[in-house]
Design an enzyme around this catalytic site. Structure first.
Site, mmCIF file in Angstrom:
data_model
loop_
_atom_site.group_PDB
_atom_site.id
_atom_site.type_symbol
_atom_site.label_atom_id
_atom_site.label_comp_id
_atom_site.label_asym_id
_atom_site.label_seq_id
_atom_site.Cartn_x
_atom_site.Cartn_y
_atom_site.Cartn_z
ATOM 1 C CD GLU A 95 -2.521 2.220 -3.389
ATOM 2 O OE1 GLU A 95 -3.376 3.021 -3.911
ATOM 3 O OE2 GLU A 95 -1.703 2.328 -2.363
ATOM 4 C CG ASP A 143 -1.866 1.156 1.184
ATOM 5 O OD1 ASP A 143 -2.870 1.155 0.280
ATOM 6 O OD2 ASP A 143 -1.897 1.944 2.277
HETATM 7 C C1 GLC Z 1 -3.984 3.437 -0.341
HETATM 8 C C2 GLC Z 1 -5.353 2.911 -0.415
HETATM 9 C C3 GLC Z 1 -6.237 3.999 0.198
HETATM 10 C C4 GLC Z 1 -5.931 4.368 1.452
HETATM 11 C C5 GLC Z 1 -4.764 4.776 1.318
HETATM 12 C C6 GLC Z 1 -3.869 5.232 2.828
HETATM 13 O O1 GLC Z 1 -3.879 4.415 -1.444
HETATM 14 O O2 GLC Z 1 -5.925 2.200 -1.613
HETATM 15 O O3 GLC Z 1 -7.644 3.274 0.262
HETATM 16 O O4 GLC Z 1 -6.900 5.372 1.836
HETATM 17 O O5 GLC Z 1 -3.718 4.207 0.841
HETATM 18 O O6 GLC Z 1 -3.699 4.058 3.441
#
Ligand code: GLC
Length: 649
Positions: free
Chosen positions: A325, A283
């Site tokens: 991500e 993440d």
């Molecule tokens: C990522 C997740 C998102 C979240 C962010 C903070 O972008 O996909 O949903 O709010 O991280 O953890």
């Protein structure tokens, strides 16, 4: 150069954990030796100057060795099978779905009972949205983790997860979970200790006595959630300090410039690997390294850190691939696949967020030129890595592609983005979409878009208008959007509910833990009565479900659709139709997607420009043969439809 001291360290770690005689130990040992120098030099790049560099490096090696020792024989066997296949994750036979276990079916045990549903649809890869303990009122959908090793009791227990993983594995399915590396919940153990004044744990976060450093950082750091969590620091009254909180004020950023944080988090990464995770979704990796005077995003050392993690995972759990991500600009995203000596040695996957957003752009404008203008960047993805392709996920849609791409298509970037935001939030006369703006930045008017696939494609309005024509058009939009993301190359990831056309769910507005975040409108609570309508011919659910099912099964049948970096964009003879060629040796599949609500004509010349001009084509989607016409004769593509034309040999 031979590093005697490094290999002595390895030897003592191996002895400590009695790694030695077994066959799989030998494989581990070879991997460790092969990667050790790289691991050491990446580590040194980050931590050479740190006072705890040496003991923490010893711990890192021990962490790898002990994780290997704990890895179950079944997983080691899968590692070997995957290694033998090589790049197993590029396959055209994998289709994913991302879901919240609680919203989908209550808990993990129930999920184990739902595997038939996925099988019917053809989905064989599940991304289970964050499962680990997260405080109910301030969870950010589970991305504020309070305990990295304990499943949120609402979902079940760690044993329940293990049971589901085993069932999935027996059914030939793959599992993806998240590691939230960048931050913890303010209620996580280390954060709590830091709050109590424990210096050791305060160093796990970016904590400052006064505003001096926060003010310096703030000069260059953008706001991520400007509407609901403005600023990047939060005052902690318990210890009278300011802590960095890039996302929500309850998400404390971990300080990876401290090697102890790296080693702790590596241990958790390998703990997840040993649960049988096939792809680990890292993440928010763009944020994991911070330096004053920068945006604190996409910094070179964030990449060093990811490479280091990749090398470690390769040693201790080689069957687990990594998805970064990073939802960043097209140029930036390529860096996450690795550069220089690390090409294809950083993240195995990244989200193709640019292409996703460009599909929404094309759908709103009926014009594919901006999409085309971005492709020269996206095509740089190195062989051996892959995209996660998607139309919707749990997050908002950001229009983060470059201005020059919009300009190249002849539009003004500001006006163009404004049009898209107005269109999808339903603020333009004639807009068919029902969505909302997310995180509007009052300073820049920058905003992203929330809404389900179906609502953004017009199904919500069409149903409200009780208009069968509009319903059919909306369904066609849904299908063409999914198709474009299914066949472009990469692992297609459905978002749960989209397979049966869930429209926005506004119930989040009456829940104070969610009402401040409109991304919840596109995270539905599954109503299994609705889903069961997928079995009833003629229903909206059936029309979307069966089309999705057919696309998945078609994709599985055509090896040319595996992601062998075998994508070529075709000349845009018609700006409303996106066309690309997927080719392996002399297998050629010409794919066309009409983003406009009108019949489109594409000059046959388009299929004659790449290799030997084909004489006959077979359309796998519409199950139709074509004789390729002369130039100035046309392939006809129906409104919001697509075709997959295989050159007949
Ligand atoms: C990522 C997740 C998102 C979240 C962010 C903070 O972008 O996909 O949903 O709010 O991280 O953890």
């Amino acid at each position: 150069m031979y590093d005697y001291l490094l290999h002595q360290k390895i030897k003592s770690a191996l002895l400590k954990f009695r790694v030695g005689k077994e066959e799989d130990d030998l494989s581990f040992y070879s991997r460790l030796i092969a990667n050790a120098s790289t691991i050491k030099s990446l580590y040194d790049e980050l931590y050479r100057q740190h006072p705890a560099a040496v003991p923490q490096f010893d711990l890192l090696i021990e962490t790898l060795t002990s994780a290997h020792k704990k890895r179950k024989p079944a997983l080691k066997k899968t590692d070997a099978i995957k290694a033998e296949k090589g790049n197993w994750f590029l396959s055209n036979e994998i289709t994913g779905m991302s879901l919240y276990v609680d919203q989908f079916c209550g808990n993990l045990t129930n999920l184990g009972e739902k595997l038939d549903y996925f099988d019917t649809l053809g989905v064989n890869f599940l991304h289970l949205m964050p499962l680990f303990e997260s405080p109910a009122g301030e969870s950010d959908g589970g991305y504020a983790v309070a305990d990295f090793r304990k499943i949120n009791p609402r979902f079940g227990t760690l044993d329940d997860l293990i049971v589901v993983q085993q069932k999935m594995s027996t059914a030939g399915m793959y599992l993806m979970t998240d590691i939230v590396l960048n931050h913890t919940s303010r209620l996580q153990e280390w954060a709590m200790k830091a709050k109590e004044g424990d210096k050791h744990y305060q160093d796990y976060f970016y904590m400052f006595d006064d505003r001096t450093m926060p003010d310096i950082f703030e000069q260059t750091m953008p706001d991520i959630f400007p509407e609901t969590a403005a600023g990047n620091f939060t005052y902690v009254p318990e210890c009278h300090k300011w802590v960095m909180t890039v996302f929500h004020n309850y998400q404390w950023d971990l300080n990876f410039s401290n090697p102890a944080v790296l080693v702790e988090m590596l241990d958790i990464v390998l703990f997840y690997a040993n649960l049988g995770v096939d792809v680990l979704r890292i993440d928010a990796p763009a944020f994991i390294w911070k330096e004053p005077g920068t945006t604190c995003q996409n910094l070179p050392k964030a990449h060093t850190l990811l490479r280091l993690l990749k090398q470690c995972v390769q040693v201790a759990s080689p069957g687990m691939a990594l998805l970064g991500e990073a939802i960043v600009a097209p140029k930036e995203i390529m860096q996450y696949f690795g550069t220089g000596n690390f090409v294809a040695k950083e993240c195995d996957f990244a989200y193709n967020a640019t292409q996703m957003a460009l599909q929404w752009d094309a759908l709103a404008t009926g014009d594919t030129r901006v999409m085309l203008a971005a492709q020269h960047e996206l095509l740089k993805k190195p062989y051996g890595t892959s995209w996660l392709t998607y139309t919707r996920c749990h997050d908002d849609i950001g229009l983060g592609y470059d201005d020059y791409m919009i300009q190249q298509a002849g539009f003004d970037p500001y006006q163009h983005r404004k049009f898209l935001k107005d269109f999808y939030s339903g603020n333009t006369p004639g807009s068919t979409a029902t969505g909302a703006l997310f995180s509007v930045n009052p300073k820049t008017q920058d905003a992203r878009i929330s809404g389900t696939l179906a609502s953004l494609c017009g199904l919500e309005k069409a149903i409200a208008n009780n208009n069968e024509n509009e319903i059919s058009t909306a369904i066609n939009r849904i299908i063409v959007m999914q198709a474009a993301s299914f066949f472009i190359g990469g692992l297609p990831m459905l978002f749960y509910g989209d397979e049966v056309g869930y429209t926005n769910d506004y119930s989040y507005l009456s829940n104070p833990a969610k009402s401040y975040d409109n991304r919840w409108m596109h995270r539905p609570i599954i109503d299994w009565d609705k889903n069961s309508k997928a079995e009833v011919e003629g229903t909206i659910e059936h029309r979307i479900f069966s089309a999705t099912q057919q696309m998945i099964s078609l994709r599985k049948k055509l090896p040319v659709l595996a992601d062998y970096s075998n994508l070529t964009w075709l000349s845009p003879y018609n700006i409303h139709v996106a066309g690309f060629l997927r080719q392996v040796e002399d297998n050629r599949l010409f794919c066309f997607f009409n983003f406009k609500n009108e019949v489109m004509y594409v000059d046959w010349q388009v299929v004659k420009e790449k290799g030997n001009p084909p004489v006959m084509l077979y359309d796998h989607w519409n199950k139709k043969d074509y004789i390729v016409g002369r130039d100035k004769e046309y392939l006809i593509v129906e409104p919001y439809s697509f075709c997959l034309l295989e050159a007949v040999k």
